[in-house]
Design a protein around this motif. Sequence first.
Motif, PDB file in Angstrom:
ATOM      1  N   SER A 203       5.162  -4.348   3.875  1.00 15.27           N
ATOM      2  CA  SER A 203       4.315  -3.809   2.800  1.00 15.27           C
ATOM      3  C   SER A 203       5.145  -3.266   1.638  1.00 15.27           C
ATOM      4  CB  SER A 203       3.417  -2.698   3.345  1.00 15.27           C
ATOM      5  OG  SER A 203       4.169  -1.509   3.593  1.00 15.27           O
ATOM      6  N   GLY A 204       6.417  -2.929   1.912  1.00 14.35           N
ATOM      7  CA  GLY A 204       7.267  -2.353   0.889  1.00 14.35           C
ATOM      8  C   GLY A 204       6.987  -0.899   0.598  1.00 14.35           C
ATOM      9  N   LEU A 205       6.167  -0.256   1.424  1.00 10.50           N
ATOM     10  CA  LEU A 205       5.764   1.128   1.174  1.00 10.50           C
ATOM     11  C   LEU A 205       6.460   2.133   2.078  1.00 10.50           C
ATOM     12  CD1 LEU A 205       1.901   0.549   0.817  1.00 10.50           C
ATOM     13  CD2 LEU A 205       3.630   0.561  -0.995  1.00 10.50           C
ATOM     14  N   MET A 206       7.216   1.655   3.058  1.00 11.78           N
ATOM     15  CA  MET A 206       7.860   2.552   4.015  1.00 11.78           C
ATOM     16  C   MET A 206       9.158   3.130   3.457  1.00 11.78           C
ATOM     17  SD  MET A 206       7.352   0.871   7.790  1.00 11.78           S
ATOM     18  CE  MET A 206       8.539   1.967   8.558  1.00 11.78           C
ATOM     19  N   PHE A 219       4.246  13.315  -3.557  1.00  7.88           N
ATOM     20  CA  PHE A 219       4.097  14.059  -4.811  1.00  7.88           C
ATOM     21  C   PHE A 219       5.415  14.622  -5.340  1.00  7.88           C
ATOM     22  CE2 PHE A 219      -0.125  14.642  -2.699  1.00  7.88           C
ATOM     23  CZ  PHE A 219      -0.857  13.847  -3.563  1.00  7.88           C
ATOM     24  N   SER A 220       6.518  14.347  -4.673  1.00  8.19           N
ATOM     25  CA  SER A 220       7.816  14.850  -5.096  1.00  8.19           C
ATOM     26  C   SER A 220       8.480  13.910  -6.095  1.00  8.19           C
ATOM     27  CB  SER A 220       8.724  15.024  -3.876  1.00  8.19           C
ATOM     28  OG  SER A 220      10.073  15.238  -4.252  1.00  8.19           O
ATOM     29  N   GLU A 221       9.425  14.464  -6.866  1.00  6.47           N
ATOM     30  CA  GLU A 221      10.267  13.629  -7.726  1.00  6.47           C
ATOM     31  C   GLU A 221      11.050  12.615  -6.899  1.00  6.47           C
ATOM     32  OE1 GLU A 221      10.485  13.578 -10.923  1.00  6.47           O
ATOM     33  OE2 GLU A 221       9.846  15.520 -11.738  1.00  6.47           O
ATOM     34  N   TYR A 226       6.577   6.154   2.740  1.00  5.73           N
ATOM     35  CA  TYR A 226       5.993   6.971   3.803  1.00  5.73           C
ATOM     36  C   TYR A 226       6.723   6.745   5.117  1.00  5.73           C
ATOM     37  CZ  TYR A 226       3.591   2.967   5.962  1.00  5.73           C
ATOM     38  OH  TYR A 226       3.307   1.797   6.608  1.00  5.73           O
ATOM     39  N   VAL A 227       6.519   7.674   6.041  1.00  2.00           N
ATOM     40  CA  VAL A 227       7.015   7.561   7.412  1.00  2.00           C
ATOM     41  C   VAL A 227       5.819   7.341   8.332  1.00  2.00           C
ATOM     42  CG1 VAL A 227       8.062   8.842   9.320  1.00  2.00           C
ATOM     43  CG2 VAL A 227       9.089   8.931   7.043  1.00  2.00           C
ATOM     44  N   PRO A 228       5.829   6.321   9.183  1.00  2.00           N
ATOM     45  CA  PRO A 228       4.721   6.114  10.115  1.00  2.00           C
ATOM     46  C   PRO A 228       4.754   7.130  11.255  1.00  2.00           C
ATOM     47  CG  PRO A 228       6.033   4.113   9.814  1.00  2.00           C
ATOM     48  CD  PRO A 228       6.824   5.260   9.284  1.00  2.00           C
ATOM     49  N   GLY A 229       3.602   7.335  11.853  1.00  2.00           N
ATOM     50  CA  GLY A 229       3.524   8.189  13.034  1.00  2.00           C
ATOM     51  C   GLY A 229       2.485   7.665  13.993  1.00  2.00           C
ATOM     52  N   ALA A 299       0.349   9.410  -0.252  1.00  3.87           N
ATOM     53  CA  ALA A 299       0.978   8.153   0.138  1.00  3.87           C
ATOM     54  C   ALA A 299       2.497   8.256   0.220  1.00  3.87           C
ATOM     55  CB  ALA A 299       0.588   7.050  -0.849  1.00  3.87           C
ATOM     56  N   GLY A 300       3.108   9.118  -0.589  1.00  2.00           N
ATOM     57  CA  GLY A 300       4.563   9.184  -0.605  1.00  2.00           C
ATOM     58  C   GLY A 300       5.204   8.069  -1.414  1.00  2.00           C
ATOM     59  N   VAL A 301       4.398   7.264  -2.086  1.00  2.00           N
ATOM     60  CA  VAL A 301       4.848   6.171  -2.949  1.00  2.00           C
ATOM     61  C   VAL A 301       4.554   6.598  -4.391  1.00  2.00           C
ATOM     62  CG1 VAL A 301       4.529   3.737  -3.558  1.00  2.00           C
ATOM     63  CG2 VAL A 301       4.368   4.483  -1.161  1.00  2.00           C
ATOM     64  N   PRO A 302       5.542   6.609  -5.283  1.00  2.00           N
ATOM     65  CA  PRO A 302       5.349   7.191  -6.618  1.00  2.00           C
ATOM     66  C   PRO A 302       4.086   6.741  -7.343  1.00  2.00           C
ATOM     67  CG  PRO A 302       7.671   6.731  -6.286  1.00  2.00           C
ATOM     68  CD  PRO A 302       6.964   6.185  -5.075  1.00  2.00           C
TER      69      PRO A 302
END
Length: 403
Positions: A203-206, A219-221, A226-229, A299-302
Amino acid sequence: MTTAVVTGLGITAPNGLGTEGYWKATLAGESGLGPVTRFDATQYPSRIAGEVSDYVAEDHIPSRLMPQTDHMTRLALTAADWALADAGIDTAELPEYGIGVVTAASGGAVEFGQRELQNLWSKGKEYVSAYQSFAWFYAVNTGQISIRHKLRGPSGVLLTEQAGGVDALGHARRHIRKGFPAVISGGIDAAICPWGWVPQIASGLMSTVDDPARAYLPFSEDAGGYVPGEGGAILLVEDAESAGARGATVYGEIAGYAATLDPAPGTGRPPGLRRAAENALKDAGITAADIDVVFADAAGVPDLDRAEAQALTGIFGANGVPVTAPKTMTGRLLAGGAALDAATALLALRDGVIPPTVNVGAAAADHTIDLVTEAREAGLRNALVLARGHGGFNAALVVRRHG
């Protein structure tokens, strides 16, 4: 109109087993993220996960069920047992068709399926378990919970990835409004194995960061994926009148729900998250000013974080409402994530405290949101839970303190 309330919680999370164990760890900011141990992840670019490491299946699952269940389903059965016990419900005392089961799923019991396929390829068909016919199936949690407790009410499964836990609770409320006294709902997922890992990497999102404290920073700079759980929450949703008649403890009401689907790429139309949130508020009969805290999808994705922050600012104004993402301590749990957020929101309403978004010192400068980074006491009556699933799914849930 019939009110749907939550009277039981069952939680299996990377940072705590059981409702109170999880809640204590969450308020203390204790993370369950760490290097993958369930398989050798050294050959993959992503190597951090939120694992339910202190769960011993044999302590919770009858021996006859062990050969026919995956780690995911064992967690789900355990959480359902805990939710029913917490609610004080004896399913044998309810009408035969009185209680249903509606859970969320992402891809089924992939660990079980991978093992049996490996047996097929390496040993032959004689070594494939007969339970492969159903144990991998995306509806297996709903089915096994129903069978274990002899439940014949309306049942189903929602496949909207991370949004599924909220969608399942929305459907559970629908069944309560149709006259059924109770529904077991929520979501549990577990896909920490190569077969569950590779599609997420694709997915390219990890995140590819190896430091558990820096790998998932919504939401961070420094957000970079993301990290799966694994894990999630099972909730017992009940008719308020029925719950009151038996003197049940009520965590809160499911006051509003809505779901939308993002438009196709290239159309120029805006994402559907804001519309889902606004429709959920309308469904609950409240305005943005009535929301005391938002449990973000995070999401952790900018780009995805920016879209969510813009939706929140559009609804509540700049820094207009406290926003939190306690999933930074668990990772994104696929179908279990939104259900765990809903359970966490109910615990926050109960105790008047907003859990923290750990490891994120502050929101990025262009995200004008009041991000809660340390546990914060607050008078809470209404909480908004947001969730997005890969593929454009959006869901929003309003939970309200009862009474």
